[in-house]
Motif scaffolding. Structure first.
Motif, PDB file in Angstrom:
ATOM      1  N   HIS A  99       0.833  -1.197   0.000  1.00  0.00           N
ATOM      2  CA  HIS A  99       0.000   0.000   0.000  1.00  0.00           C
ATOM      3  C   HIS A  99       0.871   1.252   0.000  1.00  0.00           C
ATOM      4  O   HIS A  99       1.754   1.380   0.845  1.00  0.00           O
ATOM      5  N   CYS A 115       2.912   3.285   2.663  1.00  0.00           N
ATOM      6  CA  CYS A 115       2.003   3.473   3.798  1.00  0.00           C
ATOM      7  C   CYS A 115       2.680   2.906   5.046  1.00  0.00           C
ATOM      8  O   CYS A 115       3.168   1.778   5.036  1.00  0.00           O
ATOM      9  N   GLY A 117       1.405   1.848   7.598  1.00  0.00           N
ATOM     10  CA  GLY A 117       0.540   0.839   8.230  1.00  0.00           C
ATOM     11  C   GLY A 117      -0.798   1.474   8.535  1.00  0.00           C
ATOM     12  O   GLY A 117      -0.853   2.534   9.127  1.00  0.00           O
ATOM     13  N   CYS A 118      -1.866   0.844   8.057  1.00  0.00           N
ATOM     14  CA  CYS A 118      -3.206   1.392   8.279  1.00  0.00           C
ATOM     15  C   CYS A 118      -4.165   0.239   8.496  1.00  0.00           C
ATOM     16  O   CYS A 118      -3.745  -0.908   8.642  1.00  0.00           O
ATOM     17  N   CYS A 140       2.855  -1.946   4.709  1.00  0.00           N
ATOM     18  CA  CYS A 140       1.423  -2.219   4.731  1.00  0.00           C
ATOM     19  C   CYS A 140       1.086  -3.149   3.564  1.00  0.00           C
ATOM     20  O   CYS A 140       1.276  -2.775   2.406  1.00  0.00           O
TER      21      CYS A 140
HETATM   22 ZN   LIG Z   1      -1.939   1.117   4.411  1.00  0.00          ZN
END
Ligand SMILES: [Zn+2]
Length: 217
Positions: A99, A115, A117-118, A140
């Motif tokens: 991501h 990203c 981390g989500c 991510c």
């Molecule tokens: Zn993410």
């Protein structure tokens, strides 16, 4: 499309300034200053629009690490995500994708950060050995449906240094509008498994006889 997108596609020359007529169009016919979308009075029927999608390379071997820049449309949440399809599982119509997030919310943006981390992140995916060894800049990872995923029109942008933004060849707005046209059109949703004959038909799109060609200089 903005001028750098047209350049990437080879529609205009690689060098030189942005010409005045293009700046004139930008200043007078766009829906807003932050958009490359024309005012609705300049729209033509979308069925007359020919857009060739950028498809993922489906000759890639399943289960092996082969990153491809891609755009995924999650049909359940209607969310578009950009990232790299890292490992594909064609029989299951799925893949593991990393991501990435646009550096700024502008439609012209073409740079992305990994990203951090989500909510999408599935921690078990980054523990897979191929991902662990090859994707140390990405944090991510999530599972995607291949038939809801198309390629991002870009040169092969390799990820080297950790956490540095990467600049792709075309903008968020161009890449996502191309993806949406393709993924929202029912006849082509099964693109990933298209047989060669269906593919030929797509290339042979013929405009209705009522359509006129207009050339401008
Ligand atoms: Zn993410």
């Amino acid at each position: 499309m903005n001028w750098p997108d047209l350049r990437y596609l080879g529609i205009v020359g690689r060098k030189g300034r942005i010409p005045n007529w293009f700046i004139f169009i930008n200043n007078n016919f766009l829906s807003s200053s932050s958009s490359t979308l024309l005012l609705s009075s300049y729209f033509i029927n979308s069925s007359f629009t020919l857009a060739s999608p950028c498809l993922l390379d489906h000759t890639v071997k399943d289960y092996s690490f082969y990153p491809q820049w891609a755009i995924n449309l999650d049909s359940a949440t209607q969310t578009l995500s950009v990232g790299r399809v890292c490992i594909t599982y064609k029989k299951q119509n799925s893949a593991i994708m990393s991501h990435w997030l646009p550096v700024s919310p502008s439609a012209d943006e073409r740079s992305y950060n990994p990203c951090p981390g989500c909510a999408l992140n599935i921690p078990a995916l980054s523990k897979k050995s191929a991902i662990k060894q090859r994707c140390n800049s990405e944090k991510c990872f999530f599972n995607i449906t291949l038939s809801e995923t198309v390629g991002y029109p870009t040169r092969n942008a390799k990820v080297f240094a950790a956490y540095l933004p990467i600049t792709l060849s075309t903008s968020w707005s161009y890449a996502t509008s191309l993806a949406l046209v393709h993924l929202m059109n029912p006849p082509s949703t099964a693109s990933f498994t298209l047989s060669p004959s269906v593919k030929d038909n797509l290339d042979d799109d013929v405009l209705p006889s009522s359509v006129q060609s207009l050339y401008t200089d």
